[in-house]
Design a protein around this motif. Structure first.
Motif, PDB file in Angstrom:
ATOM      1  N   LYS A 107      -6.967  12.260   4.491  1.00 34.59           N
ATOM      2  CA  LYS A 107      -6.960  11.274   3.412  1.00 34.59           C
ATOM      3  C   LYS A 107      -7.684   9.984   3.781  1.00 34.59           C
ATOM      4  CE  LYS A 107      -2.755  12.984   1.192  1.00 34.59           C
ATOM      5  NZ  LYS A 107      -1.371  12.654   0.773  1.00 34.59           N
ATOM      6  N   GLY A 155      -0.309   4.332  -0.378  1.00 37.04           N
ATOM      7  CA  GLY A 155      -1.085   5.507  -0.006  1.00 37.04           C
ATOM      8  C   GLY A 155      -0.857   5.942   1.425  1.00 37.04           C
ATOM      9  N   HIS A 193       0.859  -1.189   0.000  1.00 37.58           N
ATOM     10  CA  HIS A 193       0.000   0.000   0.000  1.00 37.58           C
ATOM     11  C   HIS A 193       0.891   1.233   0.000  1.00 37.58           C
ATOM     12  CE1 HIS A 193      -3.140   2.834   0.905  1.00 37.58           C
ATOM     13  NE2 HIS A 193      -2.587   3.157   2.057  1.00 37.58           N
TER      14      HIS A 193
END
Length: 244
Positions: A238, A215, A213
């Motif tokens: 986010k 992000g 991941h």
């Protein structure tokens, strides 16, 4: 989102003492420390709820009654779909999981009660099944607030890298997908950390995978982390992928 998933249950380990956040955890367990106006545990559940999860098993320990009282009043979730289990005041993570073995489905998600992310959980689950994994770890890149210093054996600085120059070094982000069969690797007679001996045994099965991941991910270990998350929450965080 409410997308149909092959898994509908998530286990949240929420029983730790949170000693590094003692300013906040003297009166409440770490998962109940607030980010904005809601406990970080609420943020985590909202994330899973967005992806269609309906069943939550929360493993409590230290001041677990605070968590129980919160969900008796909280209207964002259906109370009948939240099972709160006291898994012991000082139990380690593997032991907490072993104590709820009888109520676990064959496949389930597992996470800790102290980190938020914008992880696409549906993709994590699809990856888990595609690989025929029995233990899938989400690898994340911790947010670095500072540059990194590279130095030699004499402590002479060789290079200073800004945040944008840092290479991706993945660590476990605490978002797991597990097959119930992994519980046989946890010793029921000893208090065990899931992340130690059991994981080392599971690796040897060649059925353990990492889902990368890239992000957002942020853990709340210290008061500084909490303040950082509070700041982000005020300005389009986010991890807030849900609408309300």
């Amino acid at each position: 989102m409410n997308k149909k998933l092959n898994i509908d249950t998530v286990v949240i380990l929420a029983g730790g003492l949170g000693t590094r956040l003692s300013e906040e955890t003297q009166k409440k367990p770490k998962p109940m420390v607030k980010v904005g106006s809601k406990p970080i545990l609420w943020h985590i559940l909202k994330h899973y709820q967005f992806y269609g999860f309906k069943n939550f098993i929360i493993c409590t320990g230290y001041k677990g009654y605070v968590i129980k009282n919160f969900f008796l009043k909280e209207k964002s979730f259906s109370a009948e779909n939240i099972v709160i289990v006291n898994t012991g005041l000082k139990s380690l993570t593997g032991t907490r999981l072993k104590k709820i073995e009888k109520i676990l489905p064959n496949e389930f998600c597992l996470t800790y009660g102290d980190a938020v992310s914008d992880l696409k959980i549906n993709k994590l689950i699809n990856f888990h099944f595609k690989k025929k994994s029995i233990f899938t770890i989400t690898g994340v890149v911790p947010v670095s607030k500072y540059g990194a210093i590279k130095f030699n054996n004499q402590n002479k600085i060789l290079n200073f890298m800004e945040k944008k120059d840092l290479k991706l070094n993945y660590v476990s982000g605490g978002y797991f997908v597990l097959n119930k069969s992994i519980l046989k690797f946890i010793n029921k007679n000893n208090d065990e950390m899931l992340e130690n001996a059991p994981m080392k045994k599971i690796v040897k099965t060649n059925k353990m995978y990492v889902f990368k991941h890239k992000g957002f991910w942020q853990c709340m270990d210290t008061l500084r982390d909490k303040m950082y998350l509070d700041k982000l929450w005020k300005n389009k965080p986010k991890w807030k992928i849900w609408k309300k």
